[in-house]
Enzyme design. Structure first.
Site, PDB file in Angstrom:
ATOM      1  CE1 TYR A  80      -3.626   2.621   0.816  1.00 33.87           C
ATOM      2  CE2 TYR A  80      -2.225   3.244   2.663  1.00 33.87           C
ATOM      3  CZ  TYR A  80      -3.306   3.502   1.841  1.00 33.87           C
ATOM      4  OH  TYR A  80      -4.065   4.625   2.040  1.00 33.87           O
ATOM      5  CB  THR A 135     -12.900   5.668   6.644  1.00 31.35           C
ATOM      6  OG1 THR A 135     -11.629   5.077   6.348  1.00 31.35           O
ATOM      7  CG2 THR A 135     -12.773   7.184   6.617  1.00 31.35           C
ATOM      8  CE  LYS A 182      -3.467   5.554  -1.284  1.00 29.17           C
ATOM      9  NZ  LYS A 182      -4.479   6.359  -1.978  1.00 29.17           N
TER      10      LYS A 182
END
Ligand SMILES: NC(=O)c1ccc[n+]([C@@H]2O[C@H](COP(=O)([O-])OP(=O)(O)OC[C@H]3O[C@@H](n4cnc5c(N)ncnc54)[C@H](O)[C@@H]3O)[C@@H](O)[C@H]2O)c1
Length: 267
Positions: A161, A198, A165
């Protein structure tokens, strides 16, 4: 009119159905923009657009799979016809799959490369094509990409990840350079959000326990807060307000930057 206001601007936010994207949609609309939620989750996206419209904001839904070129073409053309133009594109949609490098699964990494890198790159491409002087919208504008604090620190369990990014960060800078040199009139910047609870952020904390890196999700969250000078997790509105700033004329001389919105975690 304040330079922070967005009255008359037209915006598209990928992944705007929920989480950080939904907050960005709401904040851009509050600042005066007409906004399209462009998301692969049609049901949630339409529901979010419905709720925000009912509160008086100019928000619509357009289906979009950011990894698919034809889907981008359709979504941009629908957005321009629905809103009457396009000035702001927020490439926010992304996926995160935690795993240790020693257990790395090629399909998990390829999925993150596809959504986070290819999806964002296609988003920049189609924003440029629409917003440059000869494009269907043709008035220039602003692109904001959503990178992550993960591009600026070394946190265990998120190597793939973090790599994607970091790629978003580089894409941003080269896009800003090409736009400037070739006269597209589009500023391109990115933000590095810190951890926000989230669905994605909460799952990441759960995964840290599963990977054996922290004794519990709460301990993982505590570790993040411990690394954060402001001493709390991020909130959806923290990210949304930064996006409004980078979309507005208040940031008119800013392009090619990565703005940390992480409470100081990545400094
Ligand atoms: N939440 C965090 O802690 C955090 C921190 C740093 C960066 N980010 C980044 O912020 C962005 C938003 O994160 P979030 O926490 O809101 O995630 P989320 O999982 O809650 O929401 C992601 C949204 O993107 C949409 N999406 C996924 N794949 C898509 C595709 N192929 N095409 C179109 N839409 C697609 C989903 O349907 C969903 O609405 C992501 O890029 C994420 O990597 C999040």
């Amino acid at each position: 009119m304040s330079v922070f206001e967005l009255h008359g601007r037209k915006a598209l936010v990928t992944g705007g159905a929920r989480g950080l994207g939904a907050g960005m949609v709401q904040a851009l609309a509050h600042a005066g923009a007409s906004v399209v939620i462009a998301d692969i989750s049609e049901e949630i996206g339409r529901a979010t657009a419905g709720t925000l419209s009912q509160s008086g904001l100019a928000v619509k839904f357009v289906p979009l799979n950011i990894t698919d070129e034809a889907s981008w073409e359709a979504a941009i053309s629908l957005t321009i016809s629905e809103l009457g133009g396009l000035d702001i594109v927020v490439n926010n949609a992304g996926v995160e799959i935690s795993e240790l490098i020693i257990d790395l699964t090629p399909q998990n990494l390829l999925r993150m490369l596809e959504v986070n890198i290819l999806g964002t790159a296609l988003g920049i491409k189609h924003a440029f094509r629409a917003m440059r002087p000869q494009g269907a919208a043709g008035k220039g504008g602003a692109v904001i990409n959503v990178s992550s604090v993960a591009a600026t620190i070394a946190f265990p369990g998120i190597a793939g990840y973090s790599a994607t990014k970091s790629a978003v960060d580089r894409l941003t800078r080269i896009a800003a350079m090409e736009s400037g040199k070739l006269g597209y009139g589009v500023r391109v910047n990115c933000i590095y959000p810190g951890l926000v609870p989230t669905e994605m952020g909460t799952q990441l904390a759960v995964d840290m326990e599963k990977l054996g890196l922290y004794p519990s999700p709460q301990a993982a969250v505590g570790a993040v807060i411990g690394l954060t000078p402001i001493g709390r997790l991020g909130e959806v509105s923290d990210m949304a307000d930064a996006v409004v700033f980078l979309a507005s004329d208040a940031s008119r001389f800013i392009t090619g930057i990565g703005l940390p919105v992480d409470g100081g975690m990545g400094m």
